[in-house]
Every structure is written in C-alpha cells, then in structure tokens.
Scaffold this motif. Structure first.
Motif, PDB file in Angstrom:
ATOM      1  N   GLU A  44       0.833  -1.206   0.000  1.00 13.50           N
ATOM      2  CA  GLU A  44       0.000   0.000   0.000  1.00 13.50           C
ATOM      3  C   GLU A  44       0.867   1.255   0.000  1.00 13.50           C
ATOM      4  OE1 GLU A  44      -3.488   2.129  -0.174  1.00 13.50           O
ATOM      5  OE2 GLU A  44      -3.400  -0.062  -0.077  1.00 13.50           O
ATOM      6  N   ALA A  45       1.904   1.266   0.836  1.00 12.31           N
ATOM      7  CA  ALA A  45       2.736   2.457   0.979  1.00 12.31           C
ATOM      8  C   ALA A  45       3.635   2.701  -0.227  1.00 12.31           C
ATOM      9  CB  ALA A  45       3.596   2.341   2.238  1.00 12.31           C
ATOM     10  N   SER A  86      -0.187   3.811  -3.056  1.00 16.15           N
ATOM     11  CA  SER A  86      -0.223   5.231  -2.711  1.00 16.15           C
ATOM     12  C   SER A  86       0.420   6.056  -3.825  1.00 16.15           C
ATOM     13  CB  SER A  86       0.525   5.461  -1.397  1.00 16.15           C
ATOM     14  OG  SER A  86       0.851   6.815  -1.226  1.00 16.15           O
ATOM     15  N   GLU A 115       4.355   7.789   9.015  1.00 19.04           N
ATOM     16  CA  GLU A 115       2.991   8.265   8.742  1.00 19.04           C
ATOM     17  C   GLU A 115       2.410   7.574   7.515  1.00 19.04           C
ATOM     18  OE1 GLU A 115      -0.222  10.392  10.103  1.00 19.04           O
ATOM     19  OE2 GLU A 115       1.779  10.297  10.995  1.00 19.04           O
ATOM     20  N   ALA A 116       3.257   7.327   6.503  1.00 16.78           N
ATOM     21  CA  ALA A 116       2.790   6.625   5.309  1.00 16.78           C
ATOM     22  C   ALA A 116       2.371   5.194   5.652  1.00 16.78           C
ATOM     23  CB  ALA A 116       3.889   6.613   4.248  1.00 16.78           C
ATOM     24  N   ASP A 158      -0.984   5.447   7.409  1.00 10.31           N
ATOM     25  CA  ASP A 158      -2.011   5.721   6.393  1.00 10.31           C
ATOM     26  C   ASP A 158      -2.349   4.444   5.622  1.00 10.31           C
ATOM     27  OD1 ASP A 158      -2.109   8.370   7.117  1.00 10.31           O
ATOM     28  OD2 ASP A 158      -0.841   9.076   5.480  1.00 10.31           O
ATOM     29  N   GLN A 184      -2.119   1.422   6.731  1.00 11.54           N
ATOM     30  CA  GLN A 184      -2.903   0.581   7.640  1.00 11.54           C
ATOM     31  C   GLN A 184      -4.378   0.960   7.583  1.00 11.54           C
ATOM     32  OE1 GLN A 184      -1.530   0.032  11.777  1.00 11.54           O
ATOM     33  NE2 GLN A 184      -3.565   0.694  12.445  1.00 11.54           N
ATOM     34  N   GLU A 185      -4.653   2.254   7.636  1.00 11.36           N
ATOM     35  CA  GLU A 185      -6.050   2.705   7.599  1.00 11.36           C
ATOM     36  C   GLU A 185      -6.725   2.298   6.302  1.00 11.36           C
ATOM     37  OE1 GLU A 185      -9.512   4.505   9.129  1.00 11.36           O
ATOM     38  OE2 GLU A 185      -7.659   3.784  10.046  1.00 11.36           O
ATOM     39  N   GLN A 186      -6.009   2.371   5.204  1.00 12.06           N
ATOM     40  CA  GLN A 186      -6.594   2.034   3.908  1.00 12.06           C
ATOM     41  C   GLN A 186      -6.950   0.556   3.818  1.00 12.06           C
ATOM     42  OE1 GLN A 186      -7.651   4.227   1.592  1.00 12.06           O
ATOM     43  NE2 GLN A 186      -7.022   5.675   3.190  1.00 12.06           N
ATOM     44  N   ASN A 220     -12.649   9.417  12.778  1.00 13.26           N
ATOM     45  CA  ASN A 220     -12.571   9.200  11.332  1.00 13.26           C
ATOM     46  C   ASN A 220     -12.413  10.511  10.579  1.00 13.26           C
ATOM     47  OD1 ASN A 220     -12.717   6.451  11.412  1.00 13.26           O
ATOM     48  ND2 ASN A 220     -14.901   6.323  10.967  1.00 13.26           N
ATOM     49  N   ARG A 257      -6.565   9.246  14.667  1.00 13.29           N
ATOM     50  CA  ARG A 257      -6.589   7.786  14.746  1.00 13.29           C
ATOM     51  C   ARG A 257      -6.600   7.377  16.220  1.00 13.29           C
ATOM     52  NH1 ARG A 257      -0.938   8.468  13.845  1.00 13.29           N
ATOM     53  NH2 ARG A 257       0.299   7.383  15.434  1.00 13.29           N
ATOM     54  N   ASP A 316       3.860  15.458  12.813  1.00 13.70           N
ATOM     55  CA  ASP A 316       3.865  14.281  11.948  1.00 13.70           C
ATOM     56  C   ASP A 316       4.653  14.566  10.676  1.00 13.70           C
ATOM     57  OD1 ASP A 316       2.261  15.737  10.196  1.00 13.70           O
ATOM     58  OD2 ASP A 316       0.412  14.691  10.720  1.00 13.70           O
TER      59      ASP A 316
END
Length: 555
Positions: A273-274, A278, A291-292, A295, A297-299, A437, A441, A478
């Motif tokens: 994903e990263a 992305s 941070e990437a 991010d 993980q959230e996706q 959301n 987080r 961040d």
C-alpha cells in the motif's frame, strides 16, 4: 554496464505479495525454506514419519510446501507430490463426489510435477473401479510401487474438508501406513490452519463424533510456521530499497514491526500500500515514512481486505467470543477452555506467547471496528462539533457528549452487541471512531486481566499550536509537518468500591500518559451494577496524580 538506476530498470520489477504463494522472480520474499526447521522436516521425511504443518491463513504455508516439493524432487532421493484438496470442500458430505475431485486433482498435480503420462495413466479409473473409501489409498499404493524412489505426499488445505470426507481421507492414510515405503508413501505432511488433533468431526452416516487425533493417530509431529522476525521484516523491506532505491525511515521500519508483529500478509500489505498503491509512495525519490505506513494501515482496514474480513468473520463463533470478549473488557474472568485458546491461536487472532492478547495492533484495531460497525453507522455525531477553527480536538466536549449519550442510549446499544460484557467499552470506541474518522486515529491496548482498556487518540491539527496549560512539552509533529496532540482515555469497570477503582485507575492512566507522552488524560469508570441510580453513576471529577491532571468520568 550503465548506471545503477539503469541496471535496476532493466530488471523485472518485483512487488510485495498479498495473494497466493510467493514467486521469488515476481515477489520480494524471505526464502520459504528458511522459515522452516528444514533439518527437522528432512529428518521426519527420511525417518518415514507422517506429520502436520499448521499456521494461520496467509502465513506462507503453501509457499513452504511448494519449496519443499521442489527441493525433494531436485535432490533425486524422493519423488514428492504436492496437492491442494480445497476444491473438494464444495462436495461437503458427498464422499463419492469429494473423492472424485481429490483424485482428479492428484492426477493433475502429478502430470504437472512429474511430466510422466504413464504415472498418471497408472491410476486412471481407480475412482470408477474402487470404492470411494479406498480410492485414495489404492492410488497412492500404485504410485508408490511404480518407482523405487520413496514417494512423499504434501496435502494442503486438509482442514477445509468436513465430516465423512475428512474422516475418510485421514483413515485411508492411516490404513496404508504400515505398507510404507514400498507400497505406500514414505512420508505424508498434512498442511492447514489447525493441528489435526483439534479436528472434531461428525460422521453424517453414523452421527458419531470422531477426533482428528483418533482418525490420524500415526502423526509423529506437529510443526507450526511462525511469523516473520523483526530482522526478516527488515530484510524483506530492504529488498525493495535495493531494487528501487526507495528507502524507509527507521521509524517506518519500527512501525511496520510494531503494528504487524511480523504477520506476513500484514507486512506485505502495508508495504504494498505504501510503496505501490499510494500515489506519493510510487515516487521512488520519496522515503517511506511512519505516517505513510499508518495511512496504509487505515486504507487496508477501510477496504476490508479479504485477510482481515475472514478474520473478522471468525468473531461470530462462540468459542472465539469466549476468548476475545474478556480481552476487550479487560476482565479477569476466564470463561474459556484451553482448547478454545488453542483454536483462537491457530487462527492467528491472539499471540502465541503470554500474556493472552490480540496478536498485533492491527488486529486490535480491526476487532472493535468490526464489532461496532452497525453502531458507528447508527451514530449521527458530527466531527465539526468537537473541532475548533484551528483544527484542535475539544476532547472535554466530546467526552461530555458521550456521557450524555451513554446515559440515554447505553442499555439499548449494549444489548445489540454480541459481546455484551465488553459492551460499554465497545460503545465508547464506536462513538470515538465516528468522530476520529474525521482526521485522527485511535491506538488500543487490551488484554486479559489488565482490568482496563487503554485508548490513545492521536489528533493532527491544521497548523502547529502552542502547548496547552499542563502539557508536557512541544507538541509532536507528523510527517506532513502538522502538530499532533495525544490524548489518553483509560476505561475501567467499577469493582469493589468507587474509591478503590478510582485510585487504581488514576495510577494506570498517569502511567499510560507517561508511556505515550500524552498531554491530557481521561479516566472513564463504567458502573455495570443496577443498584445505583443514574444520578449517582454520572459524574465528572478533576483529579491530579504525580503532577498530572486527569479528568474522571463516571458512567
């Protein structure tokens, strides 16, 4: 020879694998046999042993089996056949149909592996002239007698079979065991999620319960394929850096390890994903940041990727609920058996070591989201009510709103949860998730006997802001240059007296604040008794311990 960049471009682009067995020419990978106790496995095979290899889904079992097959066949000492029997699952209890599917797959794999039509033709028609309960045994006997080299059979996805079909396969392997190696396979490995001893099978014909251990009591060993180690995670990510020139910040490497604890699919999914999905990650001049990774993980959570969706589906099983519910509530109760824990460990949902806890922070994030999905959809709170013009989160206002919501709606919502003992904690997390959301987080910690649930809200602001009174220093920033605020919410269930619970909770909250470098702490005490009126249970109190301010909310 050209520049290093040109040489990289000339090579086929590899990627992180999230689907099926690894192909080293296509995927970054840790060599599958490196992850096995290969010497131990070869000792079992040479000793004519039958054994089990088990591990959670998408851990690398199939990749290891295929690599073992190739190693044995290349060595010339054995003939090794790999077969996946999952296709027979669709036949359920129809033994004739299921066995026909298994025999067809055996012949297909033999043709691909050995490139020998004579061997395939040798067992053609076995299913028609032999009873289903003996067809597999007869086929393996014919193959074993056709060549002086011992036959090794690796059977994958064995635990997808059910009832009479699985009983028949196990018993046919057992019935030919004494004829090895001249007239039956020298060694057989069963590969699946669970150890065969944990199978409890009900025969449709006789309605009898048969354990896997009794149906396959020739097993010599059970091997578990573990997750990646920290060094293996780093080695995998380094392959991408070496081939593309794209580096990972040290904090990003630590974040991948911390969030996944080495679960192979999760490691690959975060990196994929990263680095590949992305838009910014595809820019190879950009270093991958922590941070990437978060991010990413959230996706993968929001997309309900198949791996996570299958895991979440298991939460509806009663024996899973018995183990997971006290983890979420932080209680001391143990309403589960050792077999329940073994099962949930085999699924990969909880860690293999002590203390009993969810296996990694990503699963700890997925579980409450899955259990509160309907509640989140039913909440109508708006993030804008709790966010100031400069992007700061007004957590006092948010917690006061939840307190009012809990008083009015908790009985209705908690009853709707399957995990009722953890209902108040789950309801708070659903409420917070709906708000967070909008930009932040939540990080969660919970485990059996902790007597609390730890929540950390990390909230990025639109621009750096001065530190609020009582904070511990300059606000962290961040990777996007935004100031971040960290707020601790500690959840406790009232036990014994309020003052005892309060004293214990304050100490735990301040300790968690110090560990997380949080600027504000909130302690929520849920009173699950019905003896006191709401007016007694609802309160707000400001406390201080060791110079740290904590807001206490009674509910």
């Amino acid at each position: 020879m050209g520049s290093k960049e040109q040489r990289r471009a000339a090579k086929a682009m590899r990627s992180f694998n999230t689907t099926g067995p690894v192909r080293p020419e296509e995927h970054y990978c840790i060599p599958p046999l490196q992850r096995l106790d290969l010497d131990g496995v070869l000792e079992l095979i040479r000793g004519g042993r039958y054994f089990v290899l088990h591990a959670p889904r998408q851990t690398g079992k199939t990749s290891a089996m295929l690599a073992l097959r190739d190693l044995l066949n290349d060595g010339g000492e054995f003939r090794c056949l790999y077969v996946n029997v999952e296709a027979a699952q669709a036949s359920r209890e129809n033994l004739s149909e299921a066995m026909a599917t298994i025999l067809t797959e055996l012949r297909r794999r033999a043709r691909i592996t050995f490139r020998d039509d004579a061997m395939v033709n040798l067992v053609a028609g076995v299913g028609e002239r032999t009873a289903p309960g003996n067809a597999l045994c007869e086929s393996l006997t014919l193959w074993s007698e056709a060549d002086p080299r011992p036959l090794v059979v690796l059977i994958d996805e064995i635990d997808t079979l059910v009832g009479d079909t699985l009983i028949s396969v196990l018993r046919q392997l057992r019935s030919g065991y004494d004829s090895r190696p001249g007239s039956f396979p020298q060694s057989v490995a069963l590969c699946g999620v669970r150890d065969v001893r944990d199978y409890r099978l009900r025969s449709a014909a006789g309605n009898e319960v048969v354990t896997g251990g009794s149906a396959f009591n020739i097993k010599a060993a059970s091997l578990r394929l573990g997750d990646f180690s920290n060094s293996e995670v780093r080695a995998l990510l380094a392959q991408h850096s070496d081939e593309t020139g794209q580096g990972f910040e040290e904090e990003a490497l630590e974040t991948v390890w911390r969030q996944t604890r080495g679960q192979p699919w999760l490691v690959n999914a975060l990196a994929n994903e990263a680095c590949f999905r992305s838009r910014t990650g595809r820019d190879r001049t950009r270093t991958v940041t922590a941070e990437a990774i978060l991010d990413a993980q959230e996706q993968i959570i929001l997309r309900r990727e198949t791996h996570l969706d299958q895991l979440a589906d298991k939460l509806q099983e009663e024996r899973v609920r018995r183990v997971v519910e006290p983890l979420l509530s932080g209680g001391d109760e143990r309403p589960f058996s050792a077999r329940d824990v073994e099962y949930v460990r085999d699924l990969g949902l909880v860690a293999v070591d002590q203390p009993l806890r969810l296996a990694n922070p990503i699963y700890a994030e997925v579980v409450p989201r899955e259990l509160t999905d309907a509640a989140q959809e039913g909440l109508v709170e708006s993030t804008s009510w709790y966010v100031s013009p400069n992007g700061a989160l007004d957590l006092d206002k948010l917690m006061a709103a939840f307190q009012a919501f809990f008083r009015e709606h908790s009985e209705h919502w908690v009853e709707r949860f399957d995990y009722k003992e953890a209902g108040p904690q789950l309801l708070l997390q659903a409420f917070l998730q709906r708000i967070v959301n909008g930009g932040g987080r939540i990080e969660r910690e919970y485990g059996l006997g902790r007597r609390r649930t730890d929540l950390l809200i990390v909230w990025p602001e639109a621009a750096p802001a001065s530190d609020p009174p009582g904070s511990s220093g300059t606000a962290p920033v961040d990777s996007a240059g935004r100031a971040t605020r960290r707020y601790v919410i500690e959840c406790k269930v009232l036990r014994r007296t309020l003052e005892q619970t309060l004293a214990e909770g304050l100490e735990q909250t301040v300790d968690y604040m110090d560990r997380c470098n949080a600027e504000a702490g909130h302690l929520v005490i849920f009173d699950r008794t019905t003896e006191r009126e709401w007016n007694e249970r609802i309160f707000r109190r400001d406390e201080t311990l060791n110079g740290r301010a904590v807001t206490v909310w009674g509910m």
